[in-house]
Design an enzyme around this catalytic site. Structure first.
Site, PDB file in Angstrom:
ATOM      1  N   ASP B 297      19.392  -2.805  23.010  1.00 62.61           N
ATOM      2  CA  ASP B 297      19.910  -1.569  22.148  1.00 62.61           C
ATOM      3  C   ASP B 297      19.052  -0.549  22.048  1.00 62.61           C
ATOM      4  O   ASP B 297      19.287   0.438  21.543  1.00 62.61           O
ATOM      5  CB  ASP B 297      20.549  -2.056  21.005  1.00 62.61           C
ATOM      6  CG  ASP B 297      22.175  -2.339  21.168  1.00 62.61           C
ATOM      7  OD1 ASP B 297      22.522  -2.027  22.389  1.00 62.61           O
ATOM      8  OD2 ASP B 297      22.799  -2.683  20.017  1.00 62.61           O
ATOM      9  N   ASP B 441      28.250 -13.533  12.667  1.00 57.36           N
ATOM     10  CA  ASP B 441      28.117 -14.832  12.932  1.00 57.36           C
ATOM     11  C   ASP B 441      29.044 -15.820  12.309  1.00 57.36           C
ATOM     12  O   ASP B 441      29.961 -16.412  12.878  1.00 57.36           O
ATOM     13  CB  ASP B 441      26.639 -15.441  12.891  1.00 57.36           C
ATOM     14  CG  ASP B 441      25.977 -14.925  11.676  1.00 57.36           C
ATOM     15  OD1 ASP B 441      26.739 -14.442  10.757  1.00 57.36           O
ATOM     16  OD2 ASP B 441      24.570 -15.033  11.572  1.00 57.36           O
TER      17      ASP B 441
END
Lengths: 241, 827
Positions: B297, B441
């Site tokens: 990224d 997560d």
């Protein structure tokens, strides 16, 4: 008595040197050791630090069965039976004897007064040779010393792991060379359990010890090759068991 | 006019005109020599010998200087220690009788062999008919009713005390029994003690007058209710960890599935990411079924080139929407492996990772997730600043050592963002990694569980990485977790909604509620002040009555928790950790509950280095405030005890002790905020395997490795060869029977200890180095071998010690920061 025949298909693989080194480490570990030089070059004595090549030995007294008379004893307590210096005819006579009767060597050895758990290491000339063949035929273990080079790969022994009486070790290994690493992987794949799981490293300490005429274990006990040979001795005992 | 005033004050204080703030501060405490008046002769005659004797005893080198006294009080020199030995022996002799009954009890208990009793208890528990669902439910109802009966039976204070002593004695015996049945019994006793306390507390101790008491008293009650709830949920979650073993893979390698390895990165330097990528390419898995993806990224060319050279796939995307979750989802579209393994870019996997984890995914077709621990080979700020690295379970040990294993029993182990494998199909069916919260997560795992998928936790360390480098970044990371968990609790509450079993709901709820400790901890840290400052009676009960109810609760909870989680978190350390983080967690969690999408997401900085010691004043400000408040409370308590509130000594003493405990706890926080200097960037990992050193003259020395880091290797030789630093050599490392060599330079020679600095390596050599170091299957196996059982009292002493030394360290750091006029904070 257990007979180990050190053989190889290429020259300069290190049979004689390893024979002497193994004899020394096994003797220091408390085993009864007899080193038998079956190579007409008669060099094993030099590797043991005898300072020269004995004139008498197998070639002079062997045929007559008077082996014990020519056997020597080193300061390490190793019994050493040299090949001796013989005329080409004498050498050929022994060779013919061995071809005619492959088990002659073993039978003769068994007549010597030597402990049942004693170890006999037999140095041989490069294969093919009647001497090497006879040693291998009578041996409890045929032990191939493989030089780490391309010729070795081309002349690999045809045995397999199921053959309990045949083992190999890679000698003069230099982990820095990628060719050595590749060869080792190839050999491991081809030979499997026949190959000793660790190689014997090439180590200058060995040449220095020979030049100083001292046993390796005294001259450079903390060298890699001394460790390797000790481990090899233990591995061989394990295989024999 | 102001200048004139200032000059006059300066003269009065004896400060030279035009000096800095420091001299002014000094002048506040130290009289200038010109103004020192000699003490009255009589007093001096008494004091001088006393001062002299004390100075000799404490070995103060310059008794006239205040600082020397201060130093001597905190760091006893060896000679002073020797002089004080007789004194401390006397003190110990006086103190020993206090611990004597306990020692006697322990000694009596030592005479018994508890093994047969324990075995009988164990068979009773595991072979119990209550294991069936119907009888189990019946048993639960009966147990519930008896708890209610037990909790609500009124007793006099003396009877209550008697009950406590009986239960405590019983617990001390039960503690001796090994096995899980005894653990459950201890947890049960703790629940009973807490239930009694809670019933009494709610019914008999609430009578508030005025807004102040309502505010403080109500706050404290809520904080306590929170603590009771977490205690109970903790028992449910942790009392019976599953401790699952890996499942074997099919012998036929052709049946092994294809796996995509995702390594997302945002702003981490290449040298941090490199080992992870190289280790991922060396995982033991069929080459044609393993695809490694570097998901950048940061849009960096250096990363693209590295990926190309390393033979891994490189992906980047036009926007960075949804941070890491978005990055992973983007990669999902380009890949097609049946399973996806995810590693944070600084978690280096060991070669056995896939073979260890994939077994369960193949055995159970409904299994969507296998999670393994996050392991750190560098010390976290707690460990570094307190000096407890590897000598004590760390902050993460509890979660990865116990909580996830406990969750696993209830099929509620959840995804932790890294070191895990996920099945692609279910992940895609829930729309990829969850993007609604900043803890994508846990939320992803929750969504999977809601759809009936199973999860597995394997407590085998199969990857390792760097811990957060500074307290500031540690705090930032915890804020993110806390915020995210609060967000999930708000927008996708596990207690409601479809698809979860009761215990999955409880486990998830506990995981999220756990992060709400901020406000309750602050309530406990300030509660005694309500009385000490304002005379507010926030607990309406006599101190003795309160004691006979609250002490059983605290003691039994302590005993039970020490048994359940002591190997993974020592007693009293939860309080210490929470005290450090409470202030920072409190606001984000509360805000996230009110408005889940407010605030920004920050990526934790890693791979940095604390180059010189400093005191992180900005982080420590709340600690200092709490310290000052509680210290002031302690100071006020003394006149209250003696004059103002002499009629209620019990209450004063209780609040005084409470404030003192708070002062000690905050000392730990100050100690953590005083950042210790980090010596190396590359953290050393211990490793003992045979190695060889290839010298330039052809000799080969056998040696044994001691440790390794990203930049070098430490070895120990047999020590007879004279070696020179600067020698270029090769080191051969072993893994099993194979050996690989790396060019090194001898950087240090200390006797038989050699420091080998790695020379420039090719990419293939780097990969090989990772395979022989961080990527070894056995790299982290023995890391936790030295875990010992918890000893609550020893642990208490340790926390006290860290609390007190925290002040010494914190003040020293503050002092040197002020003196050197360096900026006190670093970003």
């Amino acid at each position: 008595m257990r007979l180990i025949a050190l053989t190889s298909a290429t020259g300069g693989a290190g049979r004689t040197t390893l024979c002497a080194l193994l004899g020394q480490t096994l003797a220091r570990a408390g085993h009864d050791v007899l080193l038998l030089d079956l190579d007409p070059a008669n060099l094993l004595g030099l590797a043991l630090g005898a300072g020269g090549r004995p004139a008498t030995g197998l070639v002079s007294h062997g045929a007559a069965g008077r082996w014990a008379e020519t056997a020597l004893r080193t300061s390490d307590g190793i019994h050493y039976l040299p090949f001796g210096a013989g005329s080409p005819t004498a050498v050929q006579r022994i060779a013919e004897q061995l071809i005619a009767e492959p088990l002659w060597l073993r039978n003769e050895l068994q007549r010597i007064d030597f402990p049942a758990d004693g170890l006999v290491l037999c140095d041989t000339p490069r294969q093919p040779s009647p001497f090497a063949a006879a040693a291998a035929a009578g041996a409890d273990l045929q032990f191939d010393i493989l030089a780490t080079d391309v010729y070795t790969y081309a002349t690999l022994p045809a045995g397999d792991a199921a053959d309990h009486a045949h083992r190999c070790v890679l000698n003069s290994f230099d982990a820095r060379r990628s060719l050595h690493g590749d060869l080792r992987l190839l050999l491991e794949e081809r030979l499997g359990a026949m190959l000793c799981p660790f190689p014997i490293h090439r180590d200058e300490a060995l040449a220095e010890a020979l030049a100083r005429d001292r046993a390796l274990a005294d001259d450079a006990p903390d060298s890699q090759i001394a460790r390797d040979v000790d481990a090899l001795g233990r591995w061989l005992l394990d295989v024999l068991r | 006019m102001i200048a004139g005033l200032r000059r006059r004050v300066a003269v009065a204080f004896g400060v030279a005109p035009g000096v800095g703030l420091k001299s002014w501060l000094t002048a506040l405490f130290v009289l200038p020599t010109s103004q020192v008046k000699p003490l009255p002769a009589a007093l001096q005659r008494w004091l001088m010998p006393l001062q002299h004797a004390t100075a000799i005893d404490l070995a103060v080198p310059a008794p006239r200087r205040l600082r020397q006294w201060f130093v001597a009080l905190w760091w006893l020199s060896p000679e002073a220690r020797q002089r004080l030995t007789p004194l401390s022996q006397v003190a110990r002799a006086l103190l020993t009788p206090l611990g004597w009954p306990l020692q006697l009890l322990e000694r009596v208990l030592n005479h018994f062999d508890f093994a047969p009793l324990s075995a009988r208890l164990e068979t009773l528990a595991t072979g119990s008919p209550l294991a069936g669902p119907l009888l189990g439910a019946l048993g639960l109802v009966i147990a519930g009713l008896s708890v209610v009966l037990w909790a609500t039976t009124p007793l006099s204070d003396t009877q209550q005390l008697g009950l406590f002593v009986a239960v405590w004695l019983f617990s001390m015996v039960v503690r001796r029994l090994p096995g899980r049945a005894a653990t459950l019994l201890l947890a049960g006793l703790s629940v009973l003690a807490t239930a009694r306390y809670a019933w009494w507390r709610i019914n008999n101790s609430l009578a508030f007058e005025g807004i102040g008491e309502w505010l403080f008293g109500g706050g404290l009650l809520l904080a306590e209710i929170y603590a009771w709830m977490i205690l109970l949920l903790g028992f449910i979650q942790n009392a019976w960890p599953l401790n699952r073993k890996p499942a074997p893979l099919p012998a036929d390698v052709s049946r092994w599935p294809t796996v995509d390895i995702f390594i997302p990165s945002y702003n981490e330097p290449l040298k941090v990411v490199k080992p992870t990528v190289l280790a991922a390419t060396s995982l033991d898995w069929p080459r044609d079924k393993l695809r490694v993806w570097l998901l950048d990224d940061g849009h960096r060319d250096s990363f693209r080139q590295f990926a190309e050279a390393a033979g891994v796939r490189y992906l980047t995307r036009p926007d960075n929407a949804h941070a890491k979750a978005g990055n992973l989802n983007h990669a999902l579209q380009y890949s097609d492996g049946e399973f996806i393994a995810i590693f944070d870019c600084d978690h280096i996997p060991v070669r056995s990772f896939l073979q260890t984890t994939l077994g369960w995914l193949l055995r159970d077709p409904k299994c969507a997730l296998v999670q393994t621990p996050h392991h750190f080979f560098s010390p976290d700020p707690f460990e570094r600043n307190l000096g407890t690295f590897r000598s004590m379970p760390n902050e993460g040990s509890l979660f990865y050592g116990l909580v996830q294993d406990g969750n696993d029993l209830w099929n509620a182990a959840f995804f932790c963002g890294s070191c895990a494998v996920i099945r692609r199909a279910p992940l895609e069916s829930i729309g990829g990694i969850a993007v609604e919260t900043v803890t994508e997560d846990a939320h992803t795992a929750l969504k999977l569980h809601r759809r009936g998928w199973n999860s597995v936790y394997l407590s085998l360390t199969q990857a390792a990485g760097l811990a957060t480098e500074s307290l500031a970044s540690h705090v930032a990371q915890r804020i993110r977790w806390a915020r995210g968990m609060a967000q999930i609790f708000r927008i996708d509450n596990p207690l409601v909604g479809r698809g979860l079993s009761l215990f999955q709901r409880l486990c998830y709820a506990n995981a999220m509620l756990h992060f709400f400790y901020g406000l309750p901890r602050l309530a406990f840290l300030t509660a005694p002040l309500a009385y000490l400052f304002f005379q507010l009676h926030i607990i309406h009960a006599a101190a003795t009555t309160l004691a006979v109810y609250v002490l059983p609760h605290l003691v039994q909870a302590g005993l039970a928790n020490s048994r359940v989680q002591g190997r993974f978190r020592r007693s009293f350390w939860a309080e210490a950790y929470e005290s450090v983080l409470a202030w920072y967690i409190a606001i984000p969690t509360t805000l996230a509950l009110i408005s889940p999408h407010a605030g920004a997401f920050k990526v934790t900085a890693k791979g940095g280095l604390v180059e010189k010691p400093y005191f992180d004043l900005r982080i420590a400000l709340p600690y200092l405030a709490l310290v000052l408040l509680n210290t002031a409370g302690v100071a006020i308590a003394i006149p209250r005890l003696l004059y103002w509130n002499a009629f209620e000594t019990g209450t004063v003493v209780m609040n005084l002790l409470w404030a003192l405990a708070n002062v000690v706890m905050m000392g730990t926080a100050l100690g953590v905020a005083a950042e210790t200097r980090q010596v190396r960037v590359a953290h050393r990992v211990p490793l003992r395997v045979p190695a060889s050193l290839y010298l330039p003259d052809g000799r080969v020395l056998p040696c044994v490795t001691r440790d390794y880091s990203a930049g070098g290797i430490g070895v120990q030789t047999a020590g007879r060869e004279p070696l020179l630093p600067g020698t270029h050599a090769h080191v051969g490392l072993r893994r099993g029977d194979s050996e690989a060599t790396f060019p090194v330079t001898l950087s240090s020679v200390r006797g038989d200890q050699l420091g080998l600095q790695l020379d420039a390596l090719t990419l293939d050599q780097e990969r090989e180095l990772i395979e022989y170091t961080f990527g070894r299957a056995d790299a982290w196996l023995d890391w936790h071998d030295d875990a010992e059982d918890d000893r609550p009292l020893a642990s208490l002493r340790e926390v006290l010690k860290f609390g007190l030394s925290g002040y010494a360290k914190g003040l020293r750091a503050l002092y040197s920061a002020l003196r050197s006029r360096q900026p006190v904070t670093i970003g």
